[in-house]
Design an enzyme around this catalytic site. Sequence first.
Site, short mmCIF file in Angstrom:
data_model
loop_
_atom_site.label_atom_id
_atom_site.label_comp_id
_atom_site.label_asym_id
_atom_site.label_seq_id
_atom_site.Cartn_x
_atom_site.Cartn_y
_atom_site.Cartn_z
N GLY A 18 -30.99 -17.96 24.21
CA GLY A 18 -30.17 -19.30 24.75
C GLY A 18 -29.86 -19.30 26.31
N ASN A 40 -32.25 -19.16 16.69
CA ASN A 40 -32.81 -19.96 14.76
C ASN A 40 -33.68 -21.30 16.22
OD1 ASN A 40 -30.60 -21.97 16.21
ND2 ASN A 40 -30.33 -22.50 14.18
N THR A 43 -32.02 -24.67 20.15
CA THR A 43 -32.09 -25.20 21.57
C THR A 43 -31.83 -23.71 22.32
OG1 THR A 43 -29.43 -24.20 21.40
CG2 THR A 43 -29.68 -26.27 20.96
N LEU A 83 -23.01 -16.41 20.71
CA LEU A 83 -22.80 -17.23 21.75
C LEU A 83 -23.38 -18.66 20.85
CD1 LEU A 83 -22.60 -14.44 23.87
CD2 LEU A 83 -24.82 -15.83 25.46
N ASN A 109 -20.24 -16.05 9.50
CA ASN A 109 -21.45 -14.97 9.70
C ASN A 109 -21.21 -13.57 10.78
OD1 ASN A 109 -22.08 -16.14 6.79
ND2 ASN A 109 -23.77 -16.70 8.32
N ALA A 124 -17.87 -16.41 22.48
CA ALA A 124 -17.80 -17.38 24.06
C ALA A 124 -17.52 -18.88 23.63
CB ALA A 124 -20.06 -17.20 24.02
N TYR A 155 -17.93 -31.40 18.33
CA TYR A 155 -18.07 -30.28 19.44
C TYR A 155 -17.05 -29.51 20.12
CZ TYR A 155 -19.84 -27.25 23.02
OH TYR A 155 -19.58 -26.32 23.99
N TYR A 169 -9.21 -12.97 12.70
CA TYR A 169 -10.05 -11.82 11.24
C TYR A 169 -9.34 -10.08 12.76
CZ TYR A 169 -13.70 -12.58 8.80
OH TYR A 169 -14.53 -13.23 7.56
N THR A 185 -21.98 -22.92 34.39
CA THR A 185 -22.23 -22.00 34.11
C THR A 185 -23.96 -22.87 35.15
OG1 THR A 185 -21.17 -21.01 33.53
CG2 THR A 185 -23.47 -20.14 34.49
#
Length: 323
Positions: A18, A40, A43, A83, A109, A124, A155, A169, A185
């Site tokens: 990305g 993947n 995007t 990210l 994961n 992120a 989202y 975690y 950004t």
Amino acid sequence: MVGDGAAEPHAVVTGGAGFLGSHLCDALIASGYRVTCVDNFETGRTANVRHLDDEPRFTLLRRDLKECGDGDLPGPVDVVYHLAAPAAPSDYLLDPVATMRIASTGTLNALDLARSRSARFVLASTSEVYGPAGDGVSREDRVGQVDPADGYGAYYESRRFAEALTTAYRTTYDLRTAIARIFNTYGPRMRLDDGRVLSRFIRQALAGTPLTVPGPGTQTRSLCYVDDAVAGLLALAGGSYPGPVNIGSPEPVSVFTIAQEVAEIAGPDAEIVFVEPPVAETQARRPDITLAAQLLGWRPRTSVHDGLTATLAWFRRTRIRHA
């Protein structure tokens, strides 16, 4: 960030193809890391990492993080930067279910990978967790308010869930985690179809059409150049602070000023016109970066003018190469 006794530390960057992820991969390699990019390409773009094809310390894994574990990742791993998440409304509104799956299963994961390798984990996250923007600055101790039934709820809630899972975690497994809340950004490789006003100005400048400023142009944006945002992520990963910590520019810039900057850089023929604003004009979030400055020694260094100059120059070179 360097692992104990590791001659060549290993970083995994999910979503590394990305905009922000690819710049992070570059910075890590430049600082001596071996980097595995997991993407993947829903995007992400192959063009963002094509310049790393012959880099021996770079490995690209085309994987869907929602479905894969860490079985094919060579260990050890010193740090995992997570990210992988759609960031543009045109992406996360297209498939809200997939958006929530990457934030839940995908983050799970990525956390399990970090846990299995005793690695530092950096999430992120986004300024969207603060909810609707107001007149004040966003502080990390502010409790955000979002409507899960809103059109953007998938989202917003997915990013809040990812933060909660990362925190769980840390407290449950003593995993070394950190949360960065990324604000607006920009820079080379940014997407020009993400719906943001700056993206539109750059697209219009490249096409030689007038820059369209909505309303009076007095509304503001806070723009952080990508190199500065990456430096913030590296500083966060290199310390022990779990966050969340804001990474963004605290300086508001009016939309009209941004248009003027782009027009000046684009050349004397660039024109600015004012158009009717949308019914619901987007308000800007502005971060309080006190924590980042005090605990990480970080603050943005690149001026808006310098950042926009570098960004427009990159897009022009890229367009010439592919003409």
